[in-house]
Design an enzyme around this catalytic site. Structure first.
Site, mmCIF file in Angstrom:
data_model
loop_
_atom_site.group_PDB
_atom_site.id
_atom_site.type_symbol
_atom_site.label_atom_id
_atom_site.label_comp_id
_atom_site.label_asym_id
_atom_site.label_seq_id
_atom_site.Cartn_x
_atom_site.Cartn_y
_atom_site.Cartn_z
ATOM 1 C CB CYS A 171 -0.972 -0.018 1.176
ATOM 2 S SG CYS A 171 -0.197 -0.231 2.799
ATOM 3 C CD GLU A 172 0.593 7.268 1.324
ATOM 4 O OE1 GLU A 172 1.109 8.390 1.155
ATOM 5 O OE2 GLU A 172 -0.549 7.113 1.831
#
Length: 265
Positions: A171-172
């Site tokens: 994810c980020e």
């Protein structure tokens, strides 16, 4: 009799209780433990609290690398270099990430995979981007698939898998969403193949250390488009509220199903 022991299995932790009579299944921090009695004559895998996966592509019995449950338990407990079906060692070098129960790889290793440096040991790879759509559209690793919901991750189990195929989740920051989806897939994969432990559709799964932000900072030329849009962005406040609300509803649904299953157990 198998001695009381603990072993790790890519996001899952198990403890033998009272020989081979019961498994104590310890899921990630937010989950509760449950106990499942094993039929020694016809051993089955541990029971997951997640709801059943209705998929047509469970691993065939003749593909099971370990002949019985005791062998699988012992093999996985003493050799952390083996992938989760104990058929071979991991293909990629790993790093010490934030999640000790998951195997993390560096941005450099992922770029090497994309360049084909591991094609002699990996037949196929899939990059699973668990960020929200507006983040994905604002820049992602080339070839990545945007799968941010439980339903989209479950789709991975609805199709045949290739030999020596790996998944790379992120994810980020690879801090919350990516790890959660990675564990969710493993739980469902175990459930799908519970009659054939330790067989899995995806036995070799990795987490991209520090997520897309770190990858973009080091390997931006591998991104499409070459940009990075953070989750918290002034132009996407409403989108963030929308997807966070959906994420909470998914989590609440899992907790309710877990509670019902715990009662049955």
């Amino acid at each position: 009799m198998i001695p009381k022991q603990l072993f790790r299995d890519d996001g899952e932790c198990y403890q033998m209780v009272g020989g081979i009579e019961y498994f104590e299944v310890t899921k990630p921090k937010s989950d509760k433990m449950s106990f499942v009695k094993l039929d020694v004559k016809n051993p089955i895998t541990k029971c997951h609290h997640a709801d059943s996966v209705k998929a047509a592509f469970a691993v065939d019995k003749h593909d099971k690398p370990c002949s019985d449950l005791k062998t699988a338990v012992n093999t996985l407990s003493v050799n952390s270099d083996l992938i989760a079906d104990c058929s071979r060692t991991y293909s990629l070098p790993t790093v010490a990430g934030k999640h000790q129960d998951l195997n993390s790889i560096s941005p450099q290793t992922l770029s090497d995979v994309i360049d084909g440096s591991y094609k002699n040991v990996i037949n196929n790879y899939r990059i699973i981007d668990c960020r929200y759509p507006y983040e994905f559209e604002g820049g992602h690793i080339e070839g990545a698939e945007n799968r941010y919901s439980h339903a989209s991750v479950l789709e991975l189990l609805q199709k045949p898998t290739a030999e020596n195929q790996i998944l790379v989740f992120h994810c980020e920051f690879s801090s919350e969403r990516g790890p959660k989806m990675m564990r969710f897939l493993r739980s469902k994969d175990r459930e799908l193949n519970k009659e054939n432990y330790p067989a899995l559709n995806y036995p070799e799964v990795y987490l991209l250390d520090e997520g897309y932000k770190s990858f973009f900072n080091e390997k931006s030329t591998y991104c499409d488009p070459i940009s990075y849009k953070p989750m918290i962005h002034s132009e996407h406040s409403s989108d963030l509220r929308h997807f966070r609300a959906k994420s909470k509803s998914w989590t609440a649904g899992e907790k309710r199903r877990h509670a019902k299953r715990s009662i049955r157990l």
